[in-house]
Write an enzyme that holds these catalytic residues in place. Structure first.
Site, short mmCIF file in Angstrom:
data_model
loop_
_atom_site.label_atom_id
_atom_site.label_comp_id
_atom_site.label_asym_id
_atom_site.label_seq_id
_atom_site.Cartn_x
_atom_site.Cartn_y
_atom_site.Cartn_z
N SER A 124 -60.94 -35.51 -73.95
CA SER A 124 -60.62 -34.96 -72.63
C SER A 124 -59.11 -34.84 -72.46
O SER A 124 -58.35 -35.64 -73.00
CB SER A 124 -61.16 -35.93 -71.57
OG SER A 124 -60.61 -35.64 -70.32
N TYR A 149 -63.00 -44.61 -67.40
CA TYR A 149 -63.56 -43.49 -68.16
C TYR A 149 -62.50 -42.90 -69.09
O TYR A 149 -62.73 -42.66 -70.28
CB TYR A 149 -64.09 -42.41 -67.21
CG TYR A 149 -64.17 -41.05 -67.83
CD1 TYR A 149 -65.21 -40.72 -68.69
CD2 TYR A 149 -63.16 -40.10 -67.62
CE1 TYR A 149 -65.26 -39.48 -69.30
CE2 TYR A 149 -63.20 -38.86 -68.22
CZ TYR A 149 -64.25 -38.56 -69.07
OH TYR A 149 -64.27 -37.33 -69.68
N LYS A 153 -62.02 -42.63 -73.50
CA LYS A 153 -61.67 -41.48 -74.35
C LYS A 153 -60.45 -41.82 -75.22
O LYS A 153 -60.42 -41.51 -76.41
CB LYS A 153 -61.36 -40.24 -73.49
CG LYS A 153 -62.58 -39.69 -72.75
CD LYS A 153 -63.66 -39.18 -73.69
CE LYS A 153 -64.84 -38.59 -72.96
NZ LYS A 153 -66.00 -38.34 -73.85
N TYR A 177 -61.06 -31.39 -73.90
CA TYR A 177 -61.52 -30.39 -72.94
C TYR A 177 -60.64 -30.42 -71.69
O TYR A 177 -60.32 -31.48 -71.18
CB TYR A 177 -62.94 -30.68 -72.46
CG TYR A 177 -63.98 -30.90 -73.53
CD1 TYR A 177 -63.91 -30.27 -74.76
CD2 TYR A 177 -65.06 -31.75 -73.28
CE1 TYR A 177 -64.88 -30.48 -75.72
CE2 TYR A 177 -66.05 -31.96 -74.23
CZ TYR A 177 -65.95 -31.32 -75.45
OH TYR A 177 -66.92 -31.53 -76.39
N ASN A 179 -61.02 -28.24 -67.88
CA ASN A 179 -62.03 -28.37 -66.80
C ASN A 179 -63.15 -27.34 -66.96
O ASN A 179 -63.03 -26.21 -66.47
CB ASN A 179 -61.36 -28.18 -65.44
CG ASN A 179 -60.48 -29.36 -65.07
OD1 ASN A 179 -59.52 -29.67 -65.77
ND2 ASN A 179 -60.81 -30.03 -63.98
N ARG A 231 -55.47 -26.91 -62.11
CA ARG A 231 -56.22 -27.28 -63.31
C ARG A 231 -56.49 -26.04 -64.16
O ARG A 231 -56.45 -24.91 -63.67
CB ARG A 231 -57.59 -27.89 -62.94
CG ARG A 231 -57.53 -29.21 -62.19
CD ARG A 231 -57.03 -30.34 -63.07
NE ARG A 231 -57.02 -31.61 -62.37
CZ ARG A 231 -56.01 -32.04 -61.59
NH1 ARG A 231 -54.93 -31.29 -61.43
NH2 ARG A 231 -56.09 -33.22 -61.01
N PRO A 293 -57.12 -40.78 -55.22
CA PRO A 293 -56.36 -41.66 -56.12
C PRO A 293 -56.61 -41.29 -57.58
O PRO A 293 -57.74 -41.00 -57.96
CB PRO A 293 -56.92 -43.06 -55.83
CG PRO A 293 -57.57 -42.96 -54.49
CD PRO A 293 -58.01 -41.53 -54.33
N1 UFG Z 1 -61.02 -31.58 -55.89
C1 UFG Z 1 -61.08 -31.40 -54.51
N2 UFG Z 1 -62.26 -31.69 -53.86
C2 UFG Z 1 -63.35 -32.13 -54.52
C3 UFG Z 1 -63.29 -32.31 -55.93
C4 UFG Z 1 -62.10 -32.03 -56.57
O1 UFG Z 1 -60.11 -31.01 -53.88
O2 UFG Z 1 -64.39 -32.39 -53.88
C5 UFG Z 1 -59.77 -31.22 -56.58
C6 UFG Z 1 -59.14 -32.38 -57.34
O3 UFG Z 1 -58.27 -33.10 -56.50
C7 UFG Z 1 -58.43 -31.64 -58.48
C8 UFG Z 1 -59.33 -30.45 -58.75
O4 UFG Z 1 -60.10 -30.28 -57.57
O5 UFG Z 1 -57.18 -31.15 -58.04
C9 UFG Z 1 -60.26 -30.64 -59.92
O6 UFG Z 1 -60.99 -31.85 -59.75
P1 UFG Z 1 -62.26 -32.20 -60.66
O7 UFG Z 1 -62.80 -33.49 -60.17
O8 UFG Z 1 -63.18 -31.04 -60.74
O9 UFG Z 1 -61.62 -32.36 -62.11
P2 UFG Z 1 -60.48 -33.35 -62.64
O10 UFG Z 1 -59.38 -32.50 -63.15
O11 UFG Z 1 -60.15 -34.40 -61.67
O12 UFG Z 1 -61.26 -34.11 -63.79
C10 UFG Z 1 -61.74 -33.40 -64.91
C11 UFG Z 1 -62.98 -34.12 -65.47
C12 UFG Z 1 -62.62 -35.44 -66.03
C13 UFG Z 1 -61.48 -35.33 -66.97
C14 UFG Z 1 -60.32 -34.58 -66.38
C15 UFG Z 1 -59.30 -34.32 -67.44
O13 UFG Z 1 -63.94 -34.32 -64.44
O14 UFG Z 1 -63.74 -35.91 -66.74
O15 UFG Z 1 -60.76 -33.33 -65.86
O16 UFG Z 1 -58.20 -33.65 -66.97
F1 UFG Z 1 -61.06 -36.56 -67.34
#
Ligand code: UFG
Length: 336
Positions: A124, A149, A153, A177, A179, A231, A293
């Site tokens: 990841s 988590y 990784k 990976y 997103n 992202r 957070p």
């Molecule tokens: N976000 C929101 N509201 C939500 C969910 C997400 O505003 O309800 C925002 C987050 O703050 C972030 C973006 O949308 O800015 C993407 O959030 P995601 O939870 O979809 O994805 P993340 O980038 O936090 O996490 C993903 C994977 C993880 C991995 C990570 C690696 O879920 O498993 O990418 O960069 F570790």
């Protein structure tokens, strides 16, 4: 070629199995359905017209895993199986460390005992941590994870690297990976989160279909063009094709190879909401709330290495990702 896929009925795993079958690979899937459904196997059959050999097994069950390797010649393993919910990993760290680490170690032991030393591992972008500025490239030292988590990784990457140093027969491919969103264009398979979605796209599609009232946008005071987090969203079918491309590289090269699988393009939360609304002609009500957070401001890939060495490049744009995510959700309002 015979490929064993752990976690092959999950979101990324199932899309990858389809790519493998479409490329005439023989596929053995091992999954315990801890976060997926048996129906996925029927859908894979409907899409490809082909069957996989399936075992409902926990990869921690060494005896059962050994039997699978006895039953089938295996050339290479693609290892997806693992828990992946960031928030839950903070609440239940032992569950995550136990399952993700000991499951993988058991798998590697069984592989070693059977002289199968080719593995592609689902890593990841989280391993880059907060220390670097995007675009992230594979030569950067890995950082600190912000949750258990993410540490699983990081540690699993390290275990695989150590294994390769100890025995030069191993071929290890670490795929980092970004997103993944979107779904197979048939709308027959897609992401099927249990309970309240953690990730942005499944939350958006559940708002669109009326299952959730509104989206919460986590922070609009990040140093980005509109203040919301940026992202690298990648279509899951592009991601799946990256695995197919990684196979021949893995078989030709011993040692460890690391590849980012991303598009190289960053979009904010608001960009994604607008793209989804425009592509699908639906409204996504949202409100801005505090930052979540552990989130970082900006994460996107430098995908050059995978472009050059795997001859792979993400093809599908944000519009296609939004169309396909919505198509899946509409056709399967309750998931599988
Ligand atoms: N976000 C929101 N509201 C939500 C969910 C997400 O505003 O309800 C925002 C987050 O703050 C972030 C973006 O949308 O800015 C993407 O959030 P995601 O939870 O979809 O994805 P993340 O980038 O936090 O996490 C993903 C994977 C993880 C991995 C990570 C690696 O879920 O498993 O990418 O960069 F570790």
């Amino acid at each position: 070629m015979s490929i064993l896929v752990t976690g092959g009925t999950g979101y990324i795993g199932s899309h990858t199995v389809i790519e493998l079958l479409n490329n005439d690979q023989e596929v053995i899937v091992v999954d315990n359905f801890s976060n997926s459904k048996p129906e996925v196997l029927n859908r894979i059959h409907t899409i490809t017209g082909k069957n996989v050999t399936f075992y409902q097994t926990n990869i921690e069950d060494k005896q059962a895993m050994a039997q699978i390797f006895k039953n089938h010649p295996v050339d290479l393993v693609i290892h997806f199986a693992g828990y992946k919910a960031v928030g839950e990993s903070v609440e239940k760290p032992l569950k995550y460390y136990h399952n993700n680490l000991s499951g993988t170690i058991t798998l590697l032991e069984v592989m070693q005992e059977n002289q199968v030393k080719n593995i592609i591992f689902s890593s990841s972008a989280t391993v880059y941590g907060e220390a670097h500025k995007a675009p992230f490239d594979e030569s950067m030292p890995t950082g600190e994870a912000s949750n258990p988590y993410g540490y699983t990784k990081l540690v699993l990457e390290k275990i695989l690297q150590d294994l390769s140093y100890s025995d030069s027969e191993w071929s290890v491919t670490l795929l980092r990976y970004f997103n993944p969103i979107g779904a197979h264009h048939s709308g027959l398979i897609g992401e099927d989160p249990q309970g309240i979605p953690n990730n942005l796209m499944p939350y958006i599609t559940q708002v669109a279909i009326g299952k959730r009232r509104e989206l919460q946008v986590f922070g609009n005071d990040y140093p980005t063009h509109d203040g919301t987090g940026v992202r690298d969203y990648i279509h899951v079918v592009d991601l799946a094709q990256g695995h197919q491309k990684a196979i021949s590289h893995n078989l030709k090269n011993k040692g460890v190879a690391i590849f980012n699988l991303g598009t190289g393009q960053g979009y904010s939360v608001l960009d994604l909401i607008r793209a989804f609304e425009k592509a699908n002609q639906v409204q996504i009500p949202y409100q801005i709330v505090d930052r979540r957070p552990g989130d970082i401001a900006i994460a996107y890939a430098n995908p050059e290495r995978a472009n050059q060495e795997l001859n792979w490049r993400a093809q599908k744009n944000l519009y296609a990702m939004c169309l396909d995510s919505w198509n899946w959700q509409k056709k399967n309002p309750e998931g599988f």
